[in-house]
Write an enzyme that holds these catalytic residues in place. Structure first.
Site, mmCIF file in Angstrom:
data_model
loop_
_atom_site.group_PDB
_atom_site.id
_atom_site.type_symbol
_atom_site.label_atom_id
_atom_site.label_comp_id
_atom_site.label_asym_id
_atom_site.label_seq_id
_atom_site.Cartn_x
_atom_site.Cartn_y
_atom_site.Cartn_z
ATOM 1 N N GLY A 8 6.478 0.089 -8.555
ATOM 2 C CA GLY A 8 5.338 0.859 -8.070
ATOM 3 C C GLY A 8 5.332 2.230 -8.713
ATOM 4 N N GLY A 11 2.108 4.673 -9.046
ATOM 5 C CA GLY A 11 1.405 5.117 -7.848
ATOM 6 C C GLY A 11 1.628 6.585 -7.521
ATOM 7 N N GLY A 12 1.033 6.988 -6.399
ATOM 8 C CA GLY A 12 1.098 8.389 -5.996
ATOM 9 C C GLY A 12 2.503 8.867 -5.682
ATOM 10 N N ASP A 34 4.987 -1.713 -12.604
ATOM 11 C CA ASP A 34 3.799 -1.667 -11.753
ATOM 12 C C ASP A 34 2.816 -2.699 -12.280
ATOM 13 O OD1 ASP A 34 1.899 -0.886 -9.787
ATOM 14 O OD2 ASP A 34 2.629 1.183 -9.896
ATOM 15 N N ARG A 86 -1.652 5.174 3.212
ATOM 16 C CA ARG A 86 -2.425 5.298 4.451
ATOM 17 C C ARG A 86 -3.699 6.085 4.210
ATOM 18 N NH1 ARG A 86 -0.243 7.692 9.672
ATOM 19 N NH2 ARG A 86 1.053 9.026 8.377
ATOM 20 N N ARG A 92 0.923 3.281 10.241
ATOM 21 C CA ARG A 92 1.766 2.550 9.294
ATOM 22 C C ARG A 92 1.676 1.046 9.537
ATOM 23 N NH1 ARG A 92 4.522 7.422 10.051
ATOM 24 N NH2 ARG A 92 5.219 8.430 8.142
ATOM 25 N N ILE A 122 10.755 2.375 0.340
ATOM 26 C CA ILE A 122 9.865 3.455 0.760
ATOM 27 C C ILE A 122 8.583 2.882 1.355
ATOM 28 C CG2 ILE A 122 8.415 5.344 -0.113
ATOM 29 C CD1 ILE A 122 10.607 5.942 -2.168
ATOM 30 N N ASP A 155 11.566 12.308 7.156
ATOM 31 C CA ASP A 155 11.619 12.817 8.523
ATOM 32 C C ASP A 155 12.645 13.949 8.641
ATOM 33 O OD1 ASP A 155 9.789 10.780 9.182
ATOM 34 O OD2 ASP A 155 11.430 9.363 9.448
ATOM 35 N N ARG A 158 11.145 17.052 6.859
ATOM 36 C CA ARG A 158 10.175 17.712 7.745
ATOM 37 C C ARG A 158 10.871 18.435 8.895
ATOM 38 N NH1 ARG A 158 6.111 12.575 7.490
ATOM 39 N NH2 ARG A 158 4.721 13.362 5.846
ATOM 40 N N HIS A 184 10.888 5.006 11.305
ATOM 41 C CA HIS A 184 10.099 5.848 10.402
ATOM 42 C C HIS A 184 8.612 5.709 10.698
ATOM 43 C CE1 HIS A 184 9.075 8.199 6.928
ATOM 44 N NE2 HIS A 184 8.467 7.193 6.319
#
Length: 336
Positions: A8, A11-12, A34, A86, A92, A122, A155, A158, A184
């Protein structure tokens, strides 16, 4: 020689994660997979004058499995950020039906081509996708619970950042390393502010401010989704978080006493896993601090579960109730 594969990679999350890995001195070969756009990402990264070799793999058709196979062969570490992000209003769990199939197919590729690799998940919902990978590897007879990691590091990132912001004149985020246990997503996320050097700062807060801080950690992803106004979810911070866990694993190949929180399978072959399960109603998957070593997860630090505050015990029970359903959902996806 250490080979890392990102599934992946275009991707972002995959692009900034791949950039960070390209800069890591412990990575000799960076393999990018990818289904679209990855040759351009690989070409771009290959111009960076770090020592790792970069190679890209994209399937020629939906039926082409050789690209995934070639990207994985010889990998020591595989990181999976693949899947859809998302969007506003999505949880999620809303992502499950799409991302579950993607993760299952990648896990099958790992089973066939890199069965001894460390695997970092992830792709959300992590509470369900990690059991999907575990069940897929079990089906193929190559499952090693010491080498499967659900990335819950965001988590922690943050939790460290948000409490530091409340004491910006006195602290900085790097002063903290909060243990965050559970899962998560939403209320499955339980930051343990009552332990370590965060305790004195946390206890100064009013009860309402404590609740607001916990809620912000649990639902911090919503801030990013709303701020991006439908254009994506947490990608840069998630890439950093995934990289931080990957970096710790790469360090553990050479160093001892590396400890990180991760969402793991509490298989009783791992030291401390049995004791942990007894404290969380027998759940098979849970995020806890673990000691890392050359063979993967060497020990689960279950003792934190015995040290938490009464308020955190209430949060823990809510997390256990929700996680039970999340885990069952992932297991059933493969078994059925």
């Amino acid at each position: 020689m250490v080979k890392v594969t990102v599934c992946g990679a275009a991707g972002g999350i995959g692009q900034p994660l791949s950039l960070l890995l390209k800069l890591n001195q412990n990575v000799d070969e960076l393999s990018l997979f990818d289904v679209v756009n990855v040759p351009g990402v690989g070409a771009d990264l290959s111009h960076i004058c770090s020592d790792s070799k970069t190679e890209s793999f994209v399937p020629s058709s939906k039926e082409d499995k050789s690209a995934l196979a070639n990207s994985l062969k010889g990998s020591d570490l595989v990181i999976i950020p693949a899947g859809v992000p998302r969007k506003p209003g999505m949880t999620r769990d809303d992502l499950f039906n799409i991302n579950a199939s993607i993760v299952r197919d990648l896990a099958q590729g790992i089973a066939e081509n890199a069965p001894k690799a460390f695997v970092l998940i992830i792709s959300n919902p992590v509470n369900s996708t990690v059991p999907i990978v575990a069940e897929t590897l079990k089906k193929n007879g190559v499952f090693n619970p010491q080498k499967l990691f659900g990335v819950t590091t965001l988590d922690i990132v943050r939790a460290n950042t948000f409490i530091s912001q409340l004491y910006a004149k006195e602290t900085k985020p790097s002063d903290f390393n909060i243990n965050v246990i559970g899962g998560h997503s939403g209320e499955t996320i339980v930051p343990l502010y009552s332990l370590g050097n965060s305790k004195s700062y946390y206890e100064k807060l009013s009860q309402d401010d404590q609740k607001a801080l916990i809620h912000r950690v649990q639902f911090g992803g919503d801030e990013v989704v709303q701020a991006k106004n439908g254009a994506g979810s947490a990608t840069l911070s998630m890439a950093y978080a995934g990289y931080r866990l990957a970096e710790s694993i790469l360090k553990s190949f050479k160093e001892s006493s590396v400890v990180e929180c991760t969402f793991l399978n509490l298989d009783e072959s791992i030291k401390g896993a049995k004791e942990a399960k007894q404290l969380i109603n027998g759940l098979d998957f849970f995020s806890l601090p673990v000691k890392l070593g050359v063979n993967g997860i060497e020990e689960v630090h279950y003792q934190v579960l015995q040290q938490i505050s009464d308020d955190e015990k209430k949060l823990l029970q809510v997390a256990i109730d929700q996680l039970t359903k999340n885990i069952e959902k992932g297991v059933a996806f493969i078994k059925n």
